[in-house]
Enzyme design. Sequence first.
Site, PDB file in Angstrom:
ATOM      1  N   ASP A   1      16.645  40.575 -28.925  1.00  0.00           N
ATOM      2  CA  ASP A   1      15.085  41.466 -29.568  1.00  0.00           C
ATOM      3  C   ASP A   1      14.798  39.634 -29.730  1.00  0.00           C
ATOM      4  O   ASP A   1      14.893  38.762 -30.313  1.00  0.00           O
ATOM      5  CB  ASP A   1      15.518  42.196 -30.214  1.00  0.00           C
ATOM      6  CG  ASP A   1      15.471  43.185 -30.156  1.00  0.00           C
ATOM      7  OD1 ASP A   1      15.850  43.488 -28.953  1.00  0.00           O
ATOM      8  OD2 ASP A   1      16.778  44.156 -30.384  1.00  0.00           O
TER       9      ASP A   1
ATOM     10  N   TYR B   1      27.434  38.816 -34.845  1.00  0.00           N
ATOM     11  CA  TYR B   1      25.805  38.819 -35.906  1.00  0.00           C
ATOM     12  C   TYR B   1      25.900  38.684 -37.106  1.00  0.00           C
ATOM     13  O   TYR B   1      27.211  39.198 -37.848  1.00  0.00           O
ATOM     14  CB  TYR B   1      25.291  40.100 -35.049  1.00  0.00           C
ATOM     15  CG  TYR B   1      25.074  39.933 -33.801  1.00  0.00           C
ATOM     16  CD1 TYR B   1      23.915  39.290 -33.401  1.00  0.00           C
ATOM     17  CD2 TYR B   1      25.989  40.536 -33.164  1.00  0.00           C
ATOM     18  CE1 TYR B   1      23.494  39.281 -31.581  1.00  0.00           C
ATOM     19  CE2 TYR B   1      25.935  40.994 -31.696  1.00  0.00           C
ATOM     20  CZ  TYR B   1      24.515  40.737 -31.549  1.00  0.00           C
ATOM     21  OH  TYR B   1      24.208  40.713 -29.015  1.00  0.00           O
TER      22      TYR B   1
ATOM     23  N   ASP C   1      13.449  48.644 -36.560  1.00  0.00           N
ATOM     24  CA  ASP C   1      13.354  47.084 -37.356  1.00  0.00           C
ATOM     25  C   ASP C   1      12.000  46.569 -37.626  1.00  0.00           C
ATOM     26  O   ASP C   1      11.323  47.634 -38.170  1.00  0.00           O
ATOM     27  CB  ASP C   1      13.804  45.953 -36.112  1.00  0.00           C
ATOM     28  CG  ASP C   1      12.688  46.322 -34.398  1.00  0.00           C
ATOM     29  OD1 ASP C   1      11.808  47.056 -34.885  1.00  0.00           O
ATOM     30  OD2 ASP C   1      13.040  45.035 -34.182  1.00  0.00           O
TER      31      ASP C   1
ATOM     32  N   ARG D   1      20.444  47.327 -34.230  1.00  0.00           N
ATOM     33  CA  ARG D   1      19.564  48.063 -34.457  1.00  0.00           C
ATOM     34  C   ARG D   1      20.120  49.942 -35.103  1.00  0.00           C
ATOM     35  O   ARG D   1      20.009  50.281 -35.793  1.00  0.00           O
ATOM     36  CB  ARG D   1      17.938  48.459 -33.825  1.00  0.00           C
ATOM     37  CG  ARG D   1      16.961  47.024 -34.210  1.00  0.00           C
ATOM     38  CD  ARG D   1      15.816  46.846 -33.101  1.00  0.00           C
ATOM     39  NE  ARG D   1      16.879  46.901 -31.374  1.00  0.00           N
ATOM     40  CZ  ARG D   1      15.330  47.313 -31.276  1.00  0.00           C
ATOM     41  NH1 ARG D   1      14.722  47.882 -31.771  1.00  0.00           N
ATOM     42  NH2 ARG D   1      15.700  47.430 -29.944  1.00  0.00           N
TER      43      ARG D   1
END
Length: 247
Positions: free
Chosen positions: A59, A87, A101, A193
């Site tokens: 993203d 991540y 987000d 997310r």
Amino acid sequence: MNTDTLNTTPAKHKDFKFAEGELLLVNKPYEWTSFDVVGKLRNSFKPLKLKVGHAGTLDPLATGLLIICTGKMTKQIDSFQAEEKEYTGTMVLGAITPSYDMETEANETFDTSNLTDEQLRNACVQFTGDIQQYPPAHSAIKIDGERLYEKARRGEEVELRLRSVTISEFEITRIALPEVDFRVVCSKGTYIRSLVHDFGKSLNNGAYLSKLTRTRSGSFKLADAWEVMDLVQVIRAESAKPKAESL
């Protein structure tokens, strides 16, 4: 995947063979799309027209490891994309946003004063293993040839479908409410997310993603990645060499 024979070393003085096929590790900058990175690198090869692609979209508000393939190596993109990802990130408890987000403003808030460290850590357990999640409405998934985020930005209702993903590891690394840092190891297709949004719901609260960095994809690590503009300079230097020597 056996990567022993691939050109993947991000050393500053290696002999690149971009046209034959290179795998390049890049640190995607904040607010750049994955396609921005590909476009920047592709333009650096001009006037030579060279095939360039990426494995595993990030993203715009995320940073971290992006795998870029050139030439014949682009045929391996699907294989690289299918590999496990890792991540690190930060979520904000006590609110939700339509995009899950910071792309959109919070549209609902919650009290976090009753949340304990133990509750937060225990909540991770139910999201470990094979789980199902809905992708965010603000995502790049295509329906009828159009990205979901394009429909969402116009205020259109979109039909979201559950996806099966695997979370190998999900741990809390820092708690400083409303902020919570975490680390996730997951399968291809996992939306962090959505994971954060569902995590908040499991606590009868809310959460949105405020920071995300991909640190690993398969055996490739962010620590070995190029900064985009450093790589651009190398590509331009290689492209400027006489034809017999370059690419």
